[in-house]
Design a protein around this motif. Sequence first.
Motif, PDB file in Angstrom:
ATOM      1  N   TRP A  66     -51.441 -34.386  11.256  1.00  0.00           N
ATOM      2  CA  TRP A  66     -51.186 -35.300  12.363  1.00  0.00           C
ATOM      3  C   TRP A  66     -49.745 -35.210  12.854  1.00  0.00           C
ATOM      4  CZ3 TRP A  66     -54.030 -40.210  10.114  1.00  0.00           C
ATOM      5  CH2 TRP A  66     -55.409 -39.969  10.160  1.00  0.00           C
ATOM      6  N   GLY A  67     -48.813 -34.908  11.948  1.00  0.00           N
ATOM      7  CA  GLY A  67     -47.443 -34.730  12.397  1.00  0.00           C
ATOM      8  C   GLY A  67     -47.309 -33.568  13.364  1.00  0.00           C
ATOM      9  N   ALA A  68     -47.946 -32.435  13.042  1.00  0.00           N
ATOM     10  CA  ALA A  68     -47.904 -31.286  13.951  1.00  0.00           C
ATOM     11  C   ALA A  68     -48.657 -31.570  15.247  1.00  0.00           C
ATOM     12  CB  ALA A  68     -48.483 -30.056  13.255  1.00  0.00           C
ATOM     13  N   GLN A  69     -49.724 -32.346  15.171  1.00  0.00           N
ATOM     14  CA  GLN A  69     -50.536 -32.617  16.348  1.00  0.00           C
ATOM     15  C   GLN A  69     -49.838 -33.545  17.331  1.00  0.00           C
ATOM     16  OE1 GLN A  69     -54.340 -34.306  15.377  1.00  0.00           O
ATOM     17  NE2 GLN A  69     -54.895 -34.722  17.503  1.00  0.00           N
ATOM     18  N   HIS A  70     -49.143 -34.567  16.824  1.00  0.00           N
ATOM     19  CA  HIS A  70     -48.602 -35.601  17.699  1.00  0.00           C
ATOM     20  C   HIS A  70     -47.099 -35.513  17.921  1.00  0.00           C
ATOM     21  CE1 HIS A  70     -52.430 -37.752  17.760  1.00  0.00           C
ATOM     22  NE2 HIS A  70     -52.484 -37.654  16.448  1.00  0.00           N
ATOM     23  N   TRP A  71     -46.355 -34.786  17.056  1.00  0.00           N
ATOM     24  CA  TRP A  71     -44.897 -34.866  17.149  1.00  0.00           C
ATOM     25  C   TRP A  71     -44.196 -33.520  17.311  1.00  0.00           C
ATOM     26  CZ3 TRP A  71     -42.321 -39.206  17.961  1.00  0.00           C
ATOM     27  CH2 TRP A  71     -42.961 -40.413  17.672  1.00  0.00           C
ATOM     28  N   GLN A  72     -44.795 -32.421  16.907  1.00  0.00           N
ATOM     29  CA  GLN A  72     -44.069 -31.151  16.973  1.00  0.00           C
ATOM     30  C   GLN A  72     -43.765 -30.743  18.421  1.00  0.00           C
ATOM     31  OE1 GLN A  72     -46.027 -27.882  15.048  1.00  0.00           O
ATOM     32  NE2 GLN A  72     -44.238 -26.550  15.161  1.00  0.00           N
TER      33      GLN A  72
END
Length: 542
Positions: free
Chosen positions: A428-434
């Motif tokens: 989810w970090g890569a999906q929403h913030w990267q």
Amino acid sequence: MGGLRGVAAPFVVPGPSGVAIRSGLKGLTGRDETVLRQVGALLGSLASRDLKARCAAGLAHDSEQWARRKRALTGPSSSRWAGSITKSTHDQWALARRGQLAHIQSLRAGVETIRHRLAQPVGAKGAKGVPGGYRSRREWFAKSRRLYVLEDRLEEVRADWEAGRVRVVRGGKKLARARHHLKAAGLSEAQWRLRWQAERWFLQADGESGKRYGNETIRITPGGEVSIKLPAALAGLANAPHGRYVLACRIVFRHREEEWADRIAAHRAVAYRINYDTDRNRWYVTACWQIPQVRTVPLEAARAGGLVGVDMNADHLAGWRLDEHGNPVGEPRRFDYRLTGSAQHRDAQVRHALIRLLHWTARRGLALAIEDLDFAAEKTREKHGRRKRFRRLISGMPTARLRARLVSMAAELGVTVVAVDPAYTSRWGAQHWQKPLTSKNRKPTRHDAAAVAIGRRALGCPIRRRTAPPPHDRSDRVGHRTVQAAPGVLGREGPCPRVPGPRTRSVGAGRGAKAGDQCAHNRSGYTAEHESWHQDSLPLSF
């Protein structure tokens, strides 16, 4: 959200309950080393005998058998040496028992996974975290054979568990197996024999509060003099009264010296352990004692002012600072380490990376958010199949050592550690913030984005960012415009803040007599929409 496992609530990690410091025994004479070797070999043989008796007792062991074992060891040694040996044996048996249970759980998980995949058609794809069938008939056949092997192992280990049988190797199973593979281990037979003997020696004694300098068996004075109470069978080697042997060297603890000195001056319990490093040809003594449990701060206090989210990886720690609202502040930080070389080198690399991370966090007066990692059930071949590289990766990550060192080092610097559930943080970090955090001058990695996700979870914020407005109009008919505007939030239907600059040619933005009156606007649920329209009467004269 169906198919996703539940996420545990974050919590503040309690501080350490003990302290251990180590120093070298420099300046030992040949006679000193001979005495240490003889004492270690004698007590090691007694410890091996006691371990055999403890394993034979199994689940039927009780306090009477414990006392009987201690009496059998008191004759050739002493009552205090016997107490240290029996306690160490009991801890070793309990550790083997816990490892046996973990092995059963791992085998059971492997059997269930293989059974599930064998029941699926060949080539069937998995969905929502559930594995599908095997790729080919050849792989299906190989796994069906492996299923029988795992079931036999599971049945054997389960029988040992129910009977209370454990298998323990004093000196370590890895070193014992290296005897048959000396060339691969890089050892000669003489080197292996010396290391095997050193690992099986027993030179450790528990402390006793109220006794002189906190320990009657291995005693260290404030001046650094080290003396050992010799076993009864070696009492003839004593060079001091009361059957004691005083070493020729003086010891100095560089770390926590004042705390250790205050403790032995008050005659409080301090446990000591003497060990021999065969690679360096050096003797070391380790002192340890218990400390009061550090009182942790409340979770809300740890969240105040924001915190630092940290993502642990195989070769570095990725950190990013977040404010109290969960927004990333500044630039991400990376703290590298290399898990190659000897165990001492790997341990030094981990400590160096942690101390840089903690100093960076302490200078800002923030708490630290980490994942509560546990790869006990995620290392198996059945979990990841052919992904050997990934299995080696997670197996090489020092999660337990890093977690223990981080908690103890953070307590010394006054940094609060918050542990969060690691579920879906990287994804989810890569999906929403990267992508949103990527700019012309900043290229965050998946690990940096995972650090943001970990920090937001520790702050109690959802990992995903604000949702986009409804696509076809500006009303709230489709849903709330942002994930932060919950139905119960007061003022969510109020007027928007004034935006500088005119919107139309006639009236500027945020101006006019009815600018803040929602009832005057044509909005669903307000009186302006339901009043009947009527024409005002014309004046008779001007």
